[in-house]
Design a protein around this motif. Structure first.
Motif, PDB file in Angstrom:
ATOM      1  N   LEU A  33       0.871  -1.264   0.014  1.00  0.00           N
ATOM      2  CA  LEU A  33      -0.030   0.019  -0.080  1.00  0.00           C
ATOM      3  C   LEU A  33       0.891   1.352   0.037  1.00  0.00           C
ATOM      4  N   GLU A  34       2.100   1.112  -0.556  1.00  0.00           N
ATOM      5  CA  GLU A  34       2.773   2.328  -0.620  1.00  0.00           C
ATOM      6  C   GLU A  34       2.369   3.431  -1.265  1.00  0.00           C
ATOM      7  N   ASP A  35       1.736   3.518  -2.100  1.00  0.00           N
ATOM      8  CA  ASP A  35       1.204   4.437  -3.118  1.00  0.00           C
ATOM      9  C   ASP A  35      -0.056   5.131  -2.418  1.00  0.00           C
ATOM     10  N   ALA A  36      -0.726   4.523  -1.413  1.00  0.00           N
ATOM     11  CA  ALA A  36      -1.852   5.108  -0.502  1.00  0.00           C
ATOM     12  C   ALA A  36      -1.266   5.341   0.822  1.00  0.00           C
ATOM     13  N   GLN A  37      -0.070   5.267   1.080  1.00  0.00           N
ATOM     14  CA  GLN A  37       0.491   5.688   2.303  1.00  0.00           C
ATOM     15  C   GLN A  37       0.109   7.140   2.818  1.00  0.00           C
ATOM     16  N   PHE A  90      -3.365  10.695   6.900  1.00  0.00           N
ATOM     17  CA  PHE A  90      -4.415  11.614   7.631  1.00  0.00           C
ATOM     18  C   PHE A  90      -5.252  10.920   8.635  1.00  0.00           C
ATOM     19  N   PRO A  91      -5.953   9.905   8.359  1.00  0.00           N
ATOM     20  CA  PRO A  91      -6.553   9.078   9.492  1.00  0.00           C
ATOM     21  C   PRO A  91      -5.581   8.801  10.549  1.00  0.00           C
ATOM     22  N   PHE A  92      -4.614   8.320  10.422  1.00  0.00           N
ATOM     23  CA  PHE A  92      -3.573   7.897  11.358  1.00  0.00           C
ATOM     24  C   PHE A  92      -3.378   9.196  12.326  1.00  0.00           C
ATOM     25  N   CYS A  93      -2.941  10.234  11.781  1.00  0.00           N
ATOM     26  CA  CYS A  93      -2.508  11.367  12.538  1.00  0.00           C
ATOM     27  C   CYS A  93      -3.769  12.028  13.245  1.00  0.00           C
ATOM     28  N   THR A  94      -4.996  11.819  12.759  1.00  0.00           N
ATOM     29  CA  THR A  94      -6.323  12.368  13.410  1.00  0.00           C
ATOM     30  C   THR A  94      -6.385  11.540  14.624  1.00  0.00           C
ATOM     31  N   MET A  95      -6.232   9.994  14.453  1.00  0.00           N
ATOM     32  CA  MET A  95      -6.232   9.055  15.683  1.00  0.00           C
ATOM     33  C   MET A  95      -5.169   9.379  16.832  1.00  0.00           C
ATOM     34  N   TYR A  96      -3.951   9.784  16.261  1.00  0.00           N
ATOM     35  CA  TYR A  96      -2.794  10.000  17.281  1.00  0.00           C
ATOM     36  C   TYR A  96      -3.074  11.219  18.005  1.00  0.00           C
ATOM     37  N   PHE A  97      -3.574  12.361  17.036  1.00  0.00           N
ATOM     38  CA  PHE A  97      -3.988  13.446  17.950  1.00  0.00           C
ATOM     39  C   PHE A  97      -4.977  13.434  18.924  1.00  0.00           C
ATOM     40  N   VAL A  98      -5.945  12.622  18.643  1.00  0.00           N
ATOM     41  CA  VAL A  98      -7.058  12.244  19.669  1.00  0.00           C
ATOM     42  C   VAL A  98      -6.439  11.548  20.839  1.00  0.00           C
ATOM     43  N   ALA A  99      -5.630  10.681  20.496  1.00  0.00           N
ATOM     44  CA  ALA A  99      -5.053   9.733  21.524  1.00  0.00           C
ATOM     45  C   ALA A  99      -4.100  10.568  22.457  1.00  0.00           C
ATOM     46  N   VAL A 100      -3.492  11.261  22.178  1.00  0.00           N
ATOM     47  CA  VAL A 100      -2.572  12.203  22.874  1.00  0.00           C
ATOM     48  C   VAL A 100      -3.548  13.190  23.675  1.00  0.00           C
ATOM     49  N   SER A 126       6.010   6.511  20.624  1.00  0.00           N
ATOM     50  CA  SER A 126       7.305   5.833  20.270  1.00  0.00           C
ATOM     51  C   SER A 126       7.131   5.094  18.915  1.00  0.00           C
ATOM     52  N   THR A 127       5.954   5.398  18.184  1.00  0.00           N
ATOM     53  CA  THR A 127       5.779   4.704  16.902  1.00  0.00           C
ATOM     54  C   THR A 127       5.307   5.656  15.980  1.00  0.00           C
ATOM     55  N   MET A 128       4.177   6.501  16.473  1.00  0.00           N
ATOM     56  CA  MET A 128       3.374   7.020  15.405  1.00  0.00           C
ATOM     57  C   MET A 128       4.049   8.490  14.597  1.00  0.00           C
ATOM     58  N   PRO A 129       5.097   9.155  15.308  1.00  0.00           N
ATOM     59  CA  PRO A 129       5.786  10.011  14.583  1.00  0.00           C
ATOM     60  C   PRO A 129       6.833   9.617  13.747  1.00  0.00           C
ATOM     61  N   LYS A 130       7.263   8.508  13.825  1.00  0.00           N
ATOM     62  CA  LYS A 130       8.021   7.942  12.922  1.00  0.00           C
ATOM     63  C   LYS A 130       7.012   7.319  11.605  1.00  0.00           C
ATOM     64  N   SER A 155       6.069  10.063   9.275  1.00  0.00           N
ATOM     65  CA  SER A 155       7.344  10.551   8.736  1.00  0.00           C
ATOM     66  C   SER A 155       7.619   9.563   7.382  1.00  0.00           C
ATOM     67  N   ILE A 156       7.312   8.025   7.651  1.00  0.00           N
ATOM     68  CA  ILE A 156       7.505   7.271   6.372  1.00  0.00           C
ATOM     69  C   ILE A 156       6.375   7.684   5.453  1.00  0.00           C
ATOM     70  N   PHE A 157       5.054   7.863   5.949  1.00  0.00           N
ATOM     71  CA  PHE A 157       3.832   8.064   5.002  1.00  0.00           C
ATOM     72  C   PHE A 157       4.080   9.031   4.201  1.00  0.00           C
ATOM     73  N   TRP A 158       4.298  10.254   4.828  1.00  0.00           N
ATOM     74  CA  TRP A 158       4.395  11.716   4.470  1.00  0.00           C
ATOM     75  C   TRP A 158       5.622  12.131   3.684  1.00  0.00           C
ATOM     76  N   PHE A 159       6.755  11.907   4.397  1.00  0.00           N
ATOM     77  CA  PHE A 159       8.154  12.394   3.713  1.00  0.00           C
ATOM     78  C   PHE A 159       9.097  11.295   3.390  1.00  0.00           C
ATOM     79  N   HIS A 160       8.537   9.966   3.190  1.00  0.00           N
ATOM     80  CA  HIS A 160       9.347   8.889   2.825  1.00  0.00           C
ATOM     81  C   HIS A 160      10.662   8.913   3.458  1.00  0.00           C
ATOM     82  N   SER A 161      10.739   9.051   4.917  1.00  0.00           N
ATOM     83  CA  SER A 161      11.870   8.926   5.844  1.00  0.00           C
ATOM     84  C   SER A 161      11.968   7.581   6.316  1.00  0.00           C
ATOM     85  N   HIS A 162      12.279   6.747   5.218  1.00  0.00           N
ATOM     86  CA  HIS A 162      12.299   5.026   5.716  1.00  0.00           C
ATOM     87  C   HIS A 162      13.351   4.499   6.522  1.00  0.00           C
TER      88      HIS A 162
END
Length: 313
Positions: free
Chosen positions: A20-24, A29-39, A76-80, A83-90
């Motif tokens: 799902l690399e092309d869809a990452q 966006f939903p991952f970031c939203t869930m992370y924001f709600v969690a924090v 410990s996981t979501m920021p990385k 960064s992989i999904f949005w900035f290709h920081s693999h």
């Protein structure tokens, strides 16, 4: 998708969600939203419990422990991952990878221990109410929290040390969104059966023993609840237990799926397995404060008062 192989010898390449690399980019966006709600939800929960003396009770102390653990797990996981999904920081350095692995697994075991403590709290509150205050004193609660933390560290520290001594002479591409133990060990040279056996054995023992004890606790609680003559007491007790059981299912179900599908779920699509593994560290931390906030009257009232006070001013 191809990944460059020019990075440091002491680093790995995290794929993200294989297939799902092309869809990452859009999945982020939903991952970031869930992370924001969690924090936001867990920090709010911690602040509310600290500020309101009415919430200085055993159940809410355990809930504070759960919120703190969830904050560590997601952060410990979501920021990385983002960064992989949005900035290709693999790329992730070996030390960072091992540190992330330690936090993920040790704090997951800690959370299991806290959920067990919360089940014991409900058992005492409903089945042994006269002994509740005498047993769950402040020092006892602190010891239970410390025991959960020590157990998590003691189980994960040895396997983490073993991983640091492994040699990685082949591919350094981890087909995962974060540094999960089995995914990292797969890349090591030589015989890694000991690592696999250790990881699966302790995961099974921890999850198996904790889930059995939790099940027994709630079976005793439900038996006690069904015998209550007061309909109001019955509904209140059942509602409280229902919240706990929901949280427990949210934590254990995707976690077990992630562990065992990696070993014996070859027929399961890789992207589904990784998605479940990602959501395992995201959905429970997001929903826990919402479930307890909505279901617990004192927390709900306190949050509403905090939201409405500035508006009135």
């Amino acid at each position: 998708m191809s990944y460059s192989n020019h990075s440091s010898a002491l680093s790995f390449i995290l794929v993200g969600i294989p297939g799902l690399e092309d869809a990452q980019f859009w999945i982020a966006f939903p991952f970031c939203t869930m992370y924001f709600v969690a924090v936001l939800g867990n920090i709010t929960l911690l602040l509310v419990i600290k500020a309101d003396e009415r919430l200085h009770l055993p159940m809410f102390y355990f809930l504070s422990m759960l919120a703190a653990i969830d904050l560590v797990l997601t952060t410990s996981t979501m920021p990385k991952i983002l960064s992989i999904f949005w900035f290709h920081s693999h790329e992730i350095h070996f030390e960072s990878c091992v540190t992330q692995m330690f936090f993920i697994h040790s704090f997951s075991i800690m959370e299991s221990g806290v959920l067990l403590s919360m089940a014991f709290d409900r058992y005492l509150a409903i089945c042994k109410p006269l002994c509740y205050s005498a047993i769950l004193t402040g020092p006892t609660i602190a010891k239970m929290g410390l025991a959960a933390a020590v157990r998590g560290i003691a189980i994960v520290a040895p396997v983490t040390c073993v991983v640091t001594s492994l040699s990685f002479c082949g591919s350094r591409v981890i087909h995962h969104s974060y540094c999960e133990h089995l995914s990292v060990v797969k890349l090591a040279c030589g015989d890694t059966r000991l690592n696999n056996i250790y990881g699966i054995t302790f995961a099974t023992i921890v999850v198996g023993s904790d889930s059995i004890l939790i099940t027994v606790s709630y079976m005793l609680v439900l038996r006690e609840v069904t015998g209550l003559s007061s309909r109001e007491a019955y509904l209140k007790s059942f509602s409280t237990c229902g919240s706990h059981i929901t949280v427990i299912l949210l934590f254990y179900t995707p976690g077990l799926f992630s562990i065992y599908s990696q070993l014996w779920g070859q027929s399961i699509p890789t992207h589904l397995h990784i998605l479940m593994a990602d959501l395992y560290l995201l959905v429970p931390p997001m929903l826990n404060p919402l479930i307890y906030g909505i279901r617990t009257k004192l927390i709900r009232e306190r949050v509403l008062s905090l939201l409405l006070t500035p508006a009135r001013g």
